[in-house]
Design a protein around this motif. Structure first.
Motif, PDB file in Angstrom:
ATOM      1  N   PRO A 144       0.725  -1.163   0.180  1.00 26.34           N
ATOM      2  CA  PRO A 144       0.022  -0.015  -0.107  1.00 26.34           C
ATOM      3  C   PRO A 144       0.821   1.451  -0.032  1.00 26.34           C
ATOM      4  O   PRO A 144       1.928   1.346   0.638  1.00 26.34           O
ATOM      5  CB  PRO A 144      -0.785  -0.081   1.289  1.00 26.34           C
ATOM      6  CG  PRO A 144      -0.791  -1.548   1.564  1.00 26.34           C
ATOM      7  CD  PRO A 144       0.651  -2.080   0.968  1.00 26.34           C
ATOM      8  N   ALA A 145       0.308   2.248  -0.745  1.00 22.58           N
ATOM      9  CA  ALA A 145       1.200   3.470  -0.689  1.00 22.58           C
ATOM     10  C   ALA A 145       0.092   4.787  -0.750  1.00 22.58           C
ATOM     11  O   ALA A 145      -1.043   4.535   0.003  1.00 22.58           O
ATOM     12  CB  ALA A 145       2.114   3.732  -1.946  1.00 22.58           C
ATOM     13  N   ASP A 146       0.192   5.579  -1.559  1.00 27.88           N
ATOM     14  CA  ASP A 146      -0.738   6.760  -1.585  1.00 27.88           C
ATOM     15  C   ASP A 146      -1.843   6.817  -2.533  1.00 27.88           C
ATOM     16  O   ASP A 146      -2.947   7.437  -2.122  1.00 27.88           O
ATOM     17  CB  ASP A 146       0.039   8.121  -1.776  1.00 27.88           C
ATOM     18  CG  ASP A 146       1.124   8.368  -0.844  1.00 27.88           C
ATOM     19  OD1 ASP A 146       1.055   8.385   0.262  1.00 27.88           O
ATOM     20  OD2 ASP A 146       2.269   8.694  -1.206  1.00 27.88           O
ATOM     21  N   PHE A 147      -1.812   6.084  -3.567  1.00 27.99           N
ATOM     22  CA  PHE A 147      -2.983   6.038  -4.544  1.00 27.99           C
ATOM     23  C   PHE A 147      -2.798   4.693  -5.494  1.00 27.99           C
ATOM     24  O   PHE A 147      -1.786   4.105  -5.635  1.00 27.99           O
ATOM     25  CB  PHE A 147      -2.866   7.315  -5.321  1.00 27.99           C
ATOM     26  CG  PHE A 147      -1.725   7.625  -6.449  1.00 27.99           C
ATOM     27  CD1 PHE A 147      -1.996   7.249  -7.748  1.00 27.99           C
ATOM     28  CD2 PHE A 147      -0.607   8.301  -5.930  1.00 27.99           C
ATOM     29  CE1 PHE A 147      -0.837   7.433  -8.383  1.00 27.99           C
ATOM     30  CE2 PHE A 147       0.424   8.350  -6.648  1.00 27.99           C
ATOM     31  CZ  PHE A 147       0.382   8.116  -7.983  1.00 27.99           C
ATOM     32  N   VAL A 148      -3.868   4.500  -6.117  1.00 31.81           N
ATOM     33  CA  VAL A 148      -4.062   3.233  -6.873  1.00 31.81           C
ATOM     34  C   VAL A 148      -4.368   3.605  -8.210  1.00 31.81           C
ATOM     35  O   VAL A 148      -4.914   4.798  -8.696  1.00 31.81           O
ATOM     36  CB  VAL A 148      -5.127   2.285  -6.407  1.00 31.81           C
ATOM     37  CG1 VAL A 148      -4.798   1.939  -4.914  1.00 31.81           C
ATOM     38  CG2 VAL A 148      -6.608   2.919  -6.465  1.00 31.81           C
ATOM     39  N   THR A 149      -3.919   2.912  -9.134  1.00 33.75           N
ATOM     40  CA  THR A 149      -3.601   3.172 -10.590  1.00 33.75           C
ATOM     41  C   THR A 149      -4.322   1.856 -11.607  1.00 33.75           C
ATOM     42  O   THR A 149      -3.734   1.489 -12.201  1.00 33.75           O
ATOM     43  CB  THR A 149      -2.195   3.378 -11.006  1.00 33.75           C
ATOM     44  OG1 THR A 149      -1.597   2.073 -10.467  1.00 33.75           O
ATOM     45  CG2 THR A 149      -1.450   4.242 -10.279  1.00 33.75           C
ATOM     46  N   PRO A 150      -5.702   2.219 -11.519  1.00 30.50           N
ATOM     47  CA  PRO A 150      -6.521   1.399 -12.691  1.00 30.50           C
ATOM     48  C   PRO A 150      -5.910   1.805 -13.971  1.00 30.50           C
ATOM     49  O   PRO A 150      -5.734   3.050 -14.300  1.00 30.50           O
ATOM     50  CB  PRO A 150      -7.844   1.517 -12.364  1.00 30.50           C
ATOM     51  CG  PRO A 150      -7.976   3.008 -11.678  1.00 30.50           C
ATOM     52  CD  PRO A 150      -6.696   3.056 -10.991  1.00 30.50           C
ATOM     53  N   GLU A 151      -5.646   0.777 -15.017  1.00 29.27           N
ATOM     54  CA  GLU A 151      -4.981   0.942 -16.224  1.00 29.27           C
ATOM     55  C   GLU A 151      -5.943   0.524 -17.389  1.00 29.27           C
ATOM     56  O   GLU A 151      -6.212  -0.632 -17.289  1.00 29.27           O
ATOM     57  CB  GLU A 151      -3.469   0.455 -16.274  1.00 29.27           C
ATOM     58  CG  GLU A 151      -3.006   0.580 -17.633  1.00 29.27           C
ATOM     59  CD  GLU A 151      -1.563  -0.023 -17.404  1.00 29.27           C
ATOM     60  OE1 GLU A 151      -0.792  -0.525 -18.648  1.00 29.27           O
ATOM     61  OE2 GLU A 151      -0.817   0.062 -16.477  1.00 29.27           O
ATOM     62  N   GLN A 152      -6.256   1.360 -18.202  1.00 25.25           N
ATOM     63  CA  GLN A 152      -6.610   0.969 -19.381  1.00 25.25           C
ATOM     64  C   GLN A 152      -8.274   0.491 -19.157  1.00 25.25           C
ATOM     65  O   GLN A 152      -8.638  -0.134 -20.068  1.00 25.25           O
ATOM     66  CB  GLN A 152      -6.131  -0.025 -20.263  1.00 25.25           C
ATOM     67  CG  GLN A 152      -4.601   0.397 -20.682  1.00 25.25           C
ATOM     68  CD  GLN A 152      -4.375   1.070 -21.965  1.00 25.25           C
ATOM     69  OE1 GLN A 152      -5.280   2.072 -22.216  1.00 25.25           O
ATOM     70  NE2 GLN A 152      -3.654   0.672 -22.902  1.00 25.25           N
ATOM     71  N   TYR A 153      -8.587   0.936 -18.193  1.00 20.35           N
ATOM     72  CA  TYR A 153     -10.199   0.666 -18.006  1.00 20.35           C
ATOM     73  C   TYR A 153     -10.734   1.643 -17.152  1.00 20.35           C
ATOM     74  O   TYR A 153     -10.156   2.442 -16.231  1.00 20.35           O
ATOM     75  CB  TYR A 153     -10.569  -0.768 -17.496  1.00 20.35           C
ATOM     76  CG  TYR A 153     -10.242  -0.705 -15.880  1.00 20.35           C
ATOM     77  CD1 TYR A 153     -11.117  -0.668 -14.810  1.00 20.35           C
ATOM     78  CD2 TYR A 153      -8.897  -1.195 -15.280  1.00 20.35           C
ATOM     79  CE1 TYR A 153     -10.860  -0.941 -13.587  1.00 20.35           C
ATOM     80  CE2 TYR A 153      -8.808  -1.281 -13.848  1.00 20.35           C
ATOM     81  CZ  TYR A 153      -9.663  -1.266 -12.995  1.00 20.35           C
ATOM     82  OH  TYR A 153      -9.321  -1.451 -11.689  1.00 20.35           O
ATOM     83  N   GLN A 154     -12.166   1.857 -17.223  1.00 21.07           N
ATOM     84  CA  GLN A 154     -12.631   2.773 -16.153  1.00 21.07           C
ATOM     85  C   GLN A 154     -13.351   2.227 -15.310  1.00 21.07           C
ATOM     86  O   GLN A 154     -14.329   1.374 -15.497  1.00 21.07           O
ATOM     87  CB  GLN A 154     -13.461   3.877 -17.160  1.00 21.07           C
ATOM     88  CG  GLN A 154     -12.783   4.735 -17.898  1.00 21.07           C
ATOM     89  CD  GLN A 154     -12.296   5.786 -17.058  1.00 21.07           C
ATOM     90  OE1 GLN A 154     -10.854   5.915 -17.076  1.00 21.07           O
ATOM     91  NE2 GLN A 154     -12.920   6.608 -16.428  1.00 21.07           N
ATOM     92  N   PRO A 155     -13.280   2.558 -13.915  1.00 22.59           N
ATOM     93  CA  PRO A 155     -13.941   2.190 -12.833  1.00 22.59           C
ATOM     94  C   PRO A 155     -15.486   2.455 -13.037  1.00 22.59           C
ATOM     95  O   PRO A 155     -15.634   3.512 -13.854  1.00 22.59           O
ATOM     96  CB  PRO A 155     -13.625   2.818 -11.335  1.00 22.59           C
ATOM     97  CG  PRO A 155     -12.031   2.986 -11.770  1.00 22.59           C
ATOM     98  CD  PRO A 155     -12.065   3.422 -13.235  1.00 22.59           C
TER      99      PRO A 155
END
Length: 420
Positions: free
Chosen positions: A221-232
């Protein structure tokens, strides 16, 4: 509070540039084509970014309405874009230029936040063991290739290069590590947090740049998460708490320059993706891949210019905006900034748009692009809709009356001023 600027900005530029840019067939070309170091060397020998203009890049990002930029200091190929003392596989050796220095100076001159991407993978380093992601994974004797490779030495190299980046360029706002893959595949191991000493690497970042945001791709875990090439499809939550997140998106499916890839996303789709992210309290990081000479491709420039024209008129609905506590109509999504609620109309309705739960809560409605007033009314829920009367909506519904002709903007936005 370290993330306040990030939440405010909402929109950033990703820049993938390296030796793969001259290969011009995807940033993973070395992996996809299983190229050896010898095969790949030609791109190093001919690296000549004579059209890489960090000032022009920064101004392009600013015109597009972006608040920060993230540059690949080193991608998986291992080629460093700065004057590293730990390797001669870098831009200073190849072309006599510290491109990271040029980039940092240009962003600061434009008042933009400075972001670095740094790969924890390095296919060029002699101590980085061959795994299922490595270009040499298909060799007949992987065990022989790995004989003598020492991940302890590689970890020291990795941490040393990160230390250089975080001590040589002043305050850095954002660091995007990429990436961790701990599972096995095809009989070969992956690499997990322990391979990077993720805890130690994150601690190094905290000690050298305590205000810097760090992403989640060290596998911890760190500061932010990074979904890639898709939209939540909804705000991201973990254990009942909201996550800080950023959707990483490309223009055409490739991150590096991919000359023959024409699968370009239309501008209206890119803008919808941006406001969709903001409507769920997320950011969007939109990538460009400069060509082999370092120039932004004309098709990307054109898209950024068009996005910038839209952002100039609709900035308030994105920058500093976020999720709204109202259910949007079927025609679009909401973002909210203080007492202003913004309805982004993905589809254009005929004559009216009905907003559930907003009757009595809105004091003024207008188009954001030109400030023109829009009439509103509250339908009687007990009156059956007939002929040309839009009655029969649920109690509490506010109806906004619209012209038949859709405004000539990429994405129409209605600004609603909320009552105290």
């Amino acid at each position: 509070m370290r993330q306040q600027w990030f939440d405010e900005a909402r929109f950033g530029m990703f820049v993938h540039f390296g030796l793969y840019s001259a290969a011009a067939r995807h940033e993973w070309v070395q992996n996809y084509e299983r190229l050896t170091d010898e095969d790949y060397r030609q791109y190093f020998e001919h690296f000549d970014p004579d059209r890489f203009d960090a000032g022009a890049l920064a101004r392009q990002a600013k015109r597009a309405g972006m608040g920060y930029v993230v540059l690949t200091t080193k991608h998986h190929e291992g080629f460093a874009l700065w004057d590293t003392a730990l390797s001669d596989f870098d831009s200073v050796t190849a072309c006599g230029r510290d491109l990271v220095r040029e980039y940092v100076d240009a962003l600061r001159a434009e008042g933009l936040r400075v972001g670095f991407y740094h790969s924890v993978i390095d296919w060029h380093h002699p101590d980085f063991t061959v795994d299922w992601n490595h270009p040499r994974r298909g060799d007949a004797d992987v065990a022989a290739l790995n004989a003598g490779r020492d991940m302890d030495r590689y970890r020291a190299f990795l941490h040393g290069q990160v230390r250089e980046l975080l001590t040589g360029y002043g305050p850095i706002d954002y660091l995007f590590f990429d990436f961790t893959y701990p599972h096995d595949r095809d009989g070969l191991a992956g690499k997990g947090p322990e391979d990077w000493d993720a805890e130690g690497l994150l601690a190094l970042c905290r000690s050298l740049q305590p205000q810097m945001l760090v992403n989640d791709r060290l596998g911890i875990p760190a500061d932010f998460v990074t979904p890639e090439q898709y939209q939540p499809t909804s705000p991201l939550m973990r254990d009942g708490r909201p996550l800080v997140w950023e959707a990483c998106q490309t223009m055409n499916g490739a991150w590096g320059y991919d000359r023959d890839n024409d699968d370009q996303k239309p501008v209206d789709l890119l803008v919808r993706m941006l406001v969709d992210s903001v409507s769920m309290d997320g950011n969007m990081l939109l990538n460009i891949g400069p060509d082999g000479r370092g120039a932004i491709a004309p098709r990307d420039c054109a898209a950024l210019d068009e996005i910038g024209e839209w952002m100039q008129l609709h900035r308030d609905a994105v920058v500093g905006a976020g999720h709204a506590p109202f259910a949007p109509p079927r025609e679009g999504v909401y973002t909210q900034r203080g007492d202003r609620l913004y309805l982004h109309l993905f589809t254009w309705p005929l004559g009216f748009v009905h907003l559930a739960g907003l009757a009595g809560k809105v004091t003024y409605a207008r188009f954001l692009h030109d400030g023109s007033w829009l009439r509103t009314s509250v339908a009687d829920p007990d009156q059956v809709a007939d002929l040309m009367t839009p009655e029969g909506e649920p109690e509490g519904t506010l109806t906004v009356h619209l012209p038949v002709a859709r405004p000539d903007v990429v994405l129409p936005v209605i600004e609603l001023t909320l009552a105290d």
